[in-house]
Write a protein that holds these residues in place. Structure first.
Motif, PDB file in Angstrom:
ATOM      1  N   ILE A 161      12.411   4.481  -5.203  1.00 19.99           N
ATOM      2  CA  ILE A 161      11.345   4.706  -4.225  1.00 19.99           C
ATOM      3  C   ILE A 161      10.062   4.048  -4.710  1.00 19.99           C
ATOM      4  O   ILE A 161       9.593   4.324  -5.816  1.00 19.99           O
ATOM      5  CB  ILE A 161      11.120   6.219  -4.019  1.00 19.99           C
ATOM      6  CG1 ILE A 161      12.408   6.872  -3.493  1.00 19.99           C
ATOM      7  CG2 ILE A 161       9.961   6.478  -3.074  1.00 19.99           C
ATOM      8  CD1 ILE A 161      12.380   8.388  -3.531  1.00 19.99           C
ATOM      9  N   THR A 162       9.506   3.177  -3.884  1.00 21.72           N
ATOM     10  CA  THR A 162       8.274   2.471  -4.225  1.00 21.72           C
ATOM     11  C   THR A 162       7.166   2.871  -3.259  1.00 21.72           C
ATOM     12  O   THR A 162       7.322   2.715  -2.041  1.00 21.72           O
ATOM     13  CB  THR A 162       8.470   0.945  -4.157  1.00 21.72           C
ATOM     14  OG1 THR A 162       9.545   0.577  -5.028  1.00 21.72           O
ATOM     15  CG2 THR A 162       7.204   0.211  -4.577  1.00 21.72           C
ATOM     16  N   PRO A 163       6.060   3.409  -3.766  1.00 21.73           N
ATOM     17  CA  PRO A 163       4.941   3.753  -2.870  1.00 21.73           C
ATOM     18  C   PRO A 163       4.401   2.513  -2.168  1.00 21.73           C
ATOM     19  O   PRO A 163       4.403   1.398  -2.724  1.00 21.73           O
ATOM     20  CB  PRO A 163       3.889   4.347  -3.824  1.00 21.73           C
ATOM     21  CG  PRO A 163       4.662   4.770  -5.031  1.00 21.73           C
ATOM     22  CD  PRO A 163       5.785   3.791  -5.165  1.00 21.73           C
ATOM     23  N   ASN A 164       3.940   2.689  -0.948  1.00 21.03           N
ATOM     24  CA  ASN A 164       3.316   1.602  -0.207  1.00 21.03           C
ATOM     25  C   ASN A 164       1.847   1.514  -0.628  1.00 21.03           C
ATOM     26  O   ASN A 164       0.979   2.183  -0.061  1.00 21.03           O
ATOM     27  CB  ASN A 164       3.443   1.853   1.295  1.00 21.03           C
ATOM     28  CG  ASN A 164       2.868   0.714   2.122  1.00 21.03           C
ATOM     29  OD1 ASN A 164       2.316  -0.250   1.578  1.00 21.03           O
ATOM     30  ND2 ASN A 164       2.978   0.824   3.433  1.00 21.03           N
ATOM     31  N   TRP A 165       1.590   0.680  -1.619  1.00 18.95           N
ATOM     32  CA  TRP A 165       0.234   0.597  -2.170  1.00 18.95           C
ATOM     33  C   TRP A 165      -0.748  -0.016  -1.174  1.00 18.95           C
ATOM     34  O   TRP A 165      -1.964   0.196  -1.280  1.00 18.95           O
ATOM     35  CB  TRP A 165       0.239  -0.196  -3.471  1.00 18.95           C
ATOM     36  CG  TRP A 165       1.019   0.481  -4.562  1.00 18.95           C
ATOM     37  CD1 TRP A 165       2.199   0.077  -5.112  1.00 18.95           C
ATOM     38  CD2 TRP A 165       0.688   1.711  -5.228  1.00 18.95           C
ATOM     39  NE1 TRP A 165       2.625   0.962  -6.072  1.00 18.95           N
ATOM     40  CE2 TRP A 165       1.701   1.971  -6.170  1.00 18.95           C
ATOM     41  CE3 TRP A 165      -0.375   2.615  -5.115  1.00 18.95           C
ATOM     42  CZ2 TRP A 165       1.696   3.102  -6.999  1.00 18.95           C
ATOM     43  CZ3 TRP A 165      -0.387   3.735  -5.941  1.00 18.95           C
ATOM     44  CH2 TRP A 165       0.635   3.970  -6.864  1.00 18.95           C
ATOM     45  N   HIS A 166      -0.239  -0.774  -0.202  1.00 19.63           N
ATOM     46  CA  HIS A 166      -1.139  -1.392   0.778  1.00 19.63           C
ATOM     47  C   HIS A 166      -1.807  -0.343   1.656  1.00 19.63           C
ATOM     48  O   HIS A 166      -2.947  -0.533   2.116  1.00 19.63           O
ATOM     49  CB  HIS A 166      -0.363  -2.385   1.652  1.00 19.63           C
ATOM     50  CG  HIS A 166       0.171  -3.557   0.887  1.00 19.63           C
ATOM     51  ND1 HIS A 166      -0.634  -4.504   0.301  1.00 19.63           N
ATOM     52  CD2 HIS A 166       1.455  -3.922   0.603  1.00 19.63           C
ATOM     53  CE1 HIS A 166       0.114  -5.402  -0.317  1.00 19.63           C
ATOM     54  NE2 HIS A 166       1.387  -5.083  -0.150  1.00 19.63           N
ATOM     55  N   SER A 167      -1.089   0.770   1.879  1.00 21.94           N
ATOM     56  CA  SER A 167      -1.663   1.818   2.737  1.00 21.94           C
ATOM     57  C   SER A 167      -2.266   2.958   1.919  1.00 21.94           C
ATOM     58  O   SER A 167      -2.794   3.918   2.485  1.00 21.94           O
ATOM     59  CB  SER A 167      -0.579   2.384   3.669  1.00 21.94           C
ATOM     60  OG  SER A 167       0.449   3.015   2.917  1.00 21.94           O
ATOM     61  N   PHE A 168      -2.184   2.833   0.606  1.00 21.05           N
ATOM     62  CA  PHE A 168      -2.638   3.925  -0.253  1.00 21.05           C
ATOM     63  C   PHE A 168      -4.163   3.992  -0.258  1.00 21.05           C
ATOM     64  O   PHE A 168      -4.854   2.996  -0.472  1.00 21.05           O
ATOM     65  CB  PHE A 168      -2.111   3.707  -1.677  1.00 21.05           C
ATOM     66  CG  PHE A 168      -2.437   4.822  -2.620  1.00 21.05           C
ATOM     67  CD1 PHE A 168      -1.851   6.067  -2.478  1.00 21.05           C
ATOM     68  CD2 PHE A 168      -3.335   4.631  -3.658  1.00 21.05           C
ATOM     69  CE1 PHE A 168      -2.132   7.104  -3.358  1.00 21.05           C
ATOM     70  CE2 PHE A 168      -3.628   5.658  -4.543  1.00 21.05           C
ATOM     71  CZ  PHE A 168      -3.024   6.893  -4.392  1.00 21.05           C
ATOM     72  N   ASN A 169      -4.660   5.198  -0.043  1.00 19.64           N
ATOM     73  CA  ASN A 169      -6.105   5.408   0.020  1.00 19.64           C
ATOM     74  C   ASN A 169      -6.459   6.546  -0.929  1.00 19.64           C
ATOM     75  O   ASN A 169      -6.191   7.715  -0.650  1.00 19.64           O
ATOM     76  CB  ASN A 169      -6.515   5.755   1.463  1.00 19.64           C
ATOM     77  CG  ASN A 169      -8.008   5.952   1.593  1.00 19.64           C
ATOM     78  OD1 ASN A 169      -8.785   5.648   0.680  1.00 19.64           O
ATOM     79  ND2 ASN A 169      -8.434   6.484   2.730  1.00 19.64           N
TER      80      ASN A 169
END
Length: 498
Positions: A161-169
């Motif tokens: 599982i890889t977090p979506n860093w582009h949407s991470f706030n």
């Protein structure tokens, strides 16, 4: 306090999952449109717990430093606290409108279970959702009819599982600064493994690429195991790597390694199965932190004389007068590591030869083991202490283990340097040295090195009689059947699968 005007946020609560990859709670929170506060709390209930010591919290702090260094490029940071958990949540709720908390389920001690019940109650009162993700392949409230082995395989083979860093706030509380408590963990000790995902990946890489070749040959040796064992246990215990990451790395490299490595790699793979197996047993019967799995062993005739405290102290400080026992304990004190065979021998020596209660021994070892994992520690302690009524009674002979696993005395000489000048025929049993030879070797038993605090031969005889006689009791046999019934599915599946 009213929530109007407060910023809506989610919280990711890090515990024994100190990584950013293959971290489901972090990935789920990153997918939310709300800003995310990342937190780690050095909770007083854990800092004061007798299972833990400075080495554990230093490893955690090192891990957090590694994570925060990685998070800089995301303009994020894990906020570090040192408060009662409810007090911390109250404080954060005064500033933010907390909509949800994301975390892994914790396979932990009773104090963390009680804390979680209090957190659940507080969150319910505040109408805050708590999203808890299973840890590895451990199933909470496992159904009676459940193919646990198949479940384990399914979980291990799922994509990382890889977090979506582009949407991470990310967000931090106003005026945040890390708690003062962590300053005491900033001094490193090079004899201990360093915490953090970067160190974990380096250790995994070195094992898969080079060290695994000798895994099977060196696993039982107290000196060789330092290099030939994977050395991944602290990184798994504190979550710098997920078990799935290790398993999938192994499966990727297994066909690429020489055929001469296969036996070692398959042996290592089987131990990855056992990792979750023991945690599942603990989750199913977490009372084993305090009580034997087989309730009949609550009546086992352990000693309660006035020498018990002295013997525990001598054991803890490596002054039992039994060279391999002392070398293992001094190595543990200095490095936090000893291999599995030696761990089993230590428990057997104290609970069988010295007839001291397994729980007293457990707390000493948990403080020393850098890789202390409650869900593995307690099932293993009870198995080696022979208080299940189902497992084979393991009465290790420390002299035979010493002669077999440290034949040249290298490990003993490393950690008991006062024995370095003894001829090899006496290094395993210095009390066997004739007085004239001891004089020639400038060695005086009782001054240069302690006299043994127990006659091993006599103690083993008494332990054997005591253990087997107790095992024949009707209540022990009844308890053993209950233990098997409670854990039989996972035991059968595990046996068939490995």
């Amino acid at each position: 306090m009213p929530t109007a005007g407060k910023q809506k946020i989610n919280i990711v609560w890090f515990k024994r999952d100190l990584r950013l990859s293959d971290h489901a709670p972090l990935a789920q929170a990153a997918d939310s449109p709300l800003p995310c506060l990342l937190i780690y709390n050095f909770e007083p209930i854990l800092l004061d717990d007798p299972h833990y010591s400075h080495r554990h919290w230093r490893f955690v702090y090192q891990s957090l430093c590694d994570l925060n260094a990685q998070l800089k490029k995301q303009q994020a940071e894990i906020a570090i606290y040192n408060q009662d958990m409810i007090a911390l949540l109250e404080s954060l709720s005064n500033e933010f409108d907390i909509k949800a908390i994301y975390s892994h389920q914790e396979i932990g001690l009773l104090n963390t279970f009680e804390r979680d019940k209090a957190v659940h109650k507080w969150l319910k009162e505040k109408a805050i959702v708590w999203h808890e993700t299973p840890l590895g392949a451990v199933v909470r409230a496992r159904p009676a009819q459940f193919d646990w082995q198949q479940h384990w395989q399914t979980v291990m083979q799922q994509p990382l599982i890889t977090p979506n860093w582009h949407s991470f706030n990310a967000i931090l509380p106003s005026g945040y600064s890390a708690c003062e408590h962590v300053k005491q963990y900033q001094t490193n000790d090079e004899q201990f493994q360093h915490g953090g995902p970067h160190a974990a990946r380096a250790v995994l890489k070195s094992f898969i690429e080079t060290r695994a070749q000798s895994y099977q040959q060196g696993i039982s040796s107290p000196s060789k195991s330092k290099e030939s064992c994977s050395r991944l246990s602290p990184y798994l215990a504190w979550g710098n790597l997920s078990l799935r990451q290790v398993y999938q790395t192994l499966r990727y490299y297994l066909p690429k390694r020489p055929s001469s490595w296969r036996r070692s790699l398959h042996a290592f793979e089987s131990r990855l199965h056992w990792h979750c197996h023991f945690m599942q047993k603990f989750e199913t019967q977490c009372s084993m932190e305090f009580a034997p799995q087989n309730p009949a062993y609550q009546h086992y005739p352990y000693r309660n004389d006035d020498k018990v405290s002295e013997h525990l102290s001598r054991f803890e400080h490596g002054n039992t007068g039994i060279p391999l026992i002392d070398a293992c304990m001094r190595c543990l004190a200095a490095t936090g590591y000893i291999n599995f065979r030696m761990r089993a021998m230590l428990v057997s020596f104290m609970t069988h030869h010295l007839n001291i209660h397994w729980h007293c021994v457990s707390l000493i070892l948990s403080r020393y083991f850098l890789d202390f994992e409650p869900g593995i520690h307690y099932p293993q302690i009870q198995m080696q202490a022979s208080v299940t009524g189902t497992n084979t009674i393991r009465l290790y002979n420390p002299i035979k283990q010493s002669e077999d696993k440290d034949a040249d005395g290298i490990f003993i000489k490393t950690w008991c340097p006062e024995l370095s000048n003894l001829p090899i025929e006496y290094i395993h049993q210095p009390w066997q040295q004739p007085p004239m030879e001891a004089l020639f070797n400038n060695f005086k038993l009782g001054e240069d090195y302690p006299e043994p605090m127990v006659d091993l031969t006599q103690a083993a005889k008494e332990a054997r009689e005591r253990l087997w006689a107790f095992r024949e009791r009707d209540d022990v046999k009844h308890g053993a059947r209950a233990v098997l019934k409670k854990h039989i599915l996972s035991l059968q599946r595990q046996h068939n699968g490995t």
